[in-house]
Every structure is written in C-alpha cells, then in structure tokens.
Design an enzyme around this catalytic site. Sequence first.
Site, PDB file in Angstrom:
ATOM      1  N   LYS A 189     -53.580  18.278 -36.830  1.00 59.25           N
ATOM      2  CA  LYS A 189     -53.246  18.823 -35.513  1.00 59.25           C
ATOM      3  C   LYS A 189     -53.971  20.157 -35.280  1.00 59.25           C
ATOM      4  O   LYS A 189     -54.477  20.773 -36.221  1.00 59.25           O
ATOM      5  CB  LYS A 189     -51.736  18.984 -35.386  1.00 59.25           C
ATOM      6  CG  LYS A 189     -50.964  17.665 -35.628  1.00 59.25           C
ATOM      7  CD  LYS A 189     -51.200  16.606 -34.549  1.00 59.25           C
ATOM      8  CE  LYS A 189     -50.909  15.179 -34.980  1.00 59.25           C
ATOM      9  NZ  LYS A 189     -49.500  14.841 -35.155  1.00 59.25           N
TER      10      LYS A 189
HETATM   11  C1  LIG Z   1     -48.451  13.707 -35.597  1.00 54.60           C
HETATM   12  C2  LIG Z   1     -47.507  13.165 -34.601  1.00 54.60           C
HETATM   13  C3  LIG Z   1     -46.120  13.216 -34.803  1.00 54.60           C
HETATM   14  C4  LIG Z   1     -45.496  13.596 -36.117  1.00 54.60           C
HETATM   15  O1  LIG Z   1     -45.816  14.851 -36.527  1.00 54.60           O
HETATM   16  P1  LIG Z   1     -45.371  15.310 -38.009  1.00 54.60           P
HETATM   17  O2  LIG Z   1     -45.488  16.789 -37.945  1.00 54.60           O
HETATM   18  O3  LIG Z   1     -46.347  14.665 -38.952  1.00 54.60           O
HETATM   19  O4  LIG Z   1     -43.984  14.844 -38.232  1.00 54.60           O
HETATM   20  C5  LIG Z   1     -45.277  12.838 -33.776  1.00 54.60           C
HETATM   21  N1  LIG Z   1     -45.766  12.381 -32.613  1.00 54.60           N
HETATM   22  C6  LIG Z   1     -47.097  12.278 -32.389  1.00 54.60           C
HETATM   23  C7  LIG Z   1     -47.563  11.790 -31.069  1.00 54.60           C
HETATM   24  C8  LIG Z   1     -47.997  12.636 -33.386  1.00 54.60           C
HETATM   25  O5  LIG Z   1     -49.317  12.494 -33.188  1.00 54.60           O
END
Ligand SMILES: *Cc1c(COP(=O)(O)O)cnc(C)c1O
Length: 370
Positions: free
Chosen positions: A185
């Site tokens: 991210k």
């Molecule tokens: C990455 C992601 C998540 C989960 O994030 P984590 O921090 O890994 O729990 C949830 N929703 C979307 C759309 C994502 O891309």
Amino acid sequence: MTPRSVPFHRPSVGEAEVAAVAAVMRSGWLTTGPVTAEFERRFGEYVGAPSAVAVNSCTSGLQLALAALGIGPGDEVITSPMTFCSTVLAITHAGATPVLADIGKDGNLDPASVESRITPRTKALMPVHLGGNPCRMEALWGLAGRHGLFVVEDAAHALTARYADVAIGGDPRSDAVVFSFYATKALTTGEGGMITTHRSDLCERLRLLSYHGIGARDDWQYSVVAEGFKFNLGDMQSAMGIEQLKMQDELLEIRTRYATIYREELGRLPGIVLPSTTENCVNAWHLFRLGVPGVRDQFIQRMKERGVECSVHFIPVPLHPFFAEAAVRPENACPLALTLYSQTVSLPIYPAMSESDIRYVAECVRESVR
Ligand SMILES: *Cc1c(COP(=O)(O)O)cnc(C)c1O
C-alpha cells in the site's frame, strides 16, 4: 527495446524509516506507546479527521469498526464484490451477513444496485474505493441517511484520494474510514492500519475494543469491561508510519504523473479501456486498471514474457469457494463485476519505478494487446 524486469510492486522505504524503527528498538518500549499516539495524531491531521485509532491491519480495523458500531448476528452489511476477500471476511467475523451489490464501469459500488439490496436488516454500507478512485459517496451517504445506515469505508487504496475536495477520511458523513498499511500500500508499515472517525463516542469504543476491552487502568490494576480484541499497532510500526506519512504528497504526485503518462501513451490504442476518475475527485492511483476485453489472460502472459509483472484487482468475491453458497443467492448477483473481472488487468504503478520503466511498460502494452 532492451528487456527489463519490472515487478508488480516495490515499496518506497528508506534510511529515515530504518533510523526511526531502530530508535524505538533502542528505547526499551516496543509495543503501543507514545510513538503510536504521535502517529495517530499526525495521521488524523493529514486526512482531516479529529480521531484516529491505529490497528494491526485494515482487515482488523474493518472488523473492529463493525463491532464498535454494534453490528453482529442478524445484521446485513452491503459491500462490493470487487474487493479483497478481507472486506467480506471482516463482516462474517463480526457475525453479520455480507450482501454484495453490483459495481459500475469504474469498478466501484453502483448506488442503484446498493439501493436495491437494502432490507430492514441492513445496518451498514461498506464502500471500497477501488484503486484509489473515490466511490460516488454523495449517493451512498444519501442512501445511508434515508435508511438510517452506518457507513464504513474500506479506504485500503485511498490514502491521498479526495472526494469533492475533501480527503478520504475527512468527511464526517462516514462513521469510520479504514486504511491499510500492508506492504503493497501507498503508506506501509509492513502490516498495519488506521481507523479515522469524526465521532468521539465511536473513537472511545474503538480504542477500548482494540485492546482486549480493557477499561480503567491504575498501576498494576485493570478491568476488562467488554469483549475486546488484540488489534493494536506497536511503536516500531508506528515509527515507520510517521516517516512514510511525511512522503505521501510527494508519492501521490509521482503516481499521478505516471498515470498521466500511461493515459497519454495508451489512450488511442484500439482494444484498450482506460481507467476513469470520479468527477471532482482526486484519484490516489494506487492501481492502474486497464480493460483489455477478450485477451486478458494472454495479455498477462505476453507482458510476463517481456519482464513486466501484472496483477488483477480483484478476483470477485463470488468466485471464491468459501463464498460460493452465498454467491448463488439472487440478492448477491453481480454480473457486471464478473464481466469486468474477465477484462481487467492492473499495470505496475509505484514511485520506486522510474519514468523510463513506465514508458517501457507502456511499450510492452502496445505490443501485447495486438
Ligand atoms: C489490502 C486490502 C485490504 C486489507 O488490508 P490489510 O491491511 O492487509 O488487512 C482490505 N481491502 C482492500 C481493498 C485491500 O486492498
């Protein structure tokens, strides 16, 4: 063109993060403490939210938000089929029933489909800003207002995105907005997440439930006053987050420039559908999702042969075996999501790529759609 190797993602992490984490390691306090409090303060300020609660992932943040809002067995939560599995698993872990609405061409929830799925049991809407392109929030907030529903945004892709000139997380019409700091991210702490809210009552409840439901504390004494979770974020991760937060404007600018190059280079190619940005919004460009109808799988293979790793966002929820039973119910039908899925591919787009990497990828796209 000389072949290159372009991975789908590489994080932008530097010596500032290393030094900040090392300082926490030397401090003697490793778990949630003053550095996490500082990260929460700065993050809230950055998105324009009065309260922010750091958690160990976006997934646990979504589950925590539902729990803090009192959503559980017998309740329905409407979300998108075009998301990572964890959006839906957060709903099932809260004991509630996920209901899928269909999406529009942009890959985000279609407000008309959402409206058609509202029942007396519906308690919340959980929109996902796919790839960092904001959902049509005005329509969704309108539905929530008329039907008395909570709004919990999955903003895993949407840090730096803006809806109608307000940062995602900055609008009080949503009850909670949840961000991800997973390794891929825009802001990463390896694993981590943040919930922002404009409701001080909800903030208190989130904080309580994020740490075992432990209420009052005094010296060695403490009391558990609710069935809490172990979802807190530690100071080492928060130290990394503080450094990462400082770069977000700059990283957005680079991704936006790269998206513009892709759009210019690929705009006139036949057989290609470019991603859109919702009107009056800022797209965070976490993903660059390209439509290549009819040739998606071959396209990914041809790109791979040229050294470019692509991905797909997302395999729609109904296609996973765990959700198969729910997927056949008529209230979960989402034909457009299934069609778009079969046509869509995500190109690499991240600041650790150079501009010439972007032009190389664009050249490979031209060769691969033929
Ligand atoms: C990455 C992601 C998540 C989960 O994030 P984590 O921090 O890994 O729990 C949830 N929703 C979307 C759309 C994502 O891309």
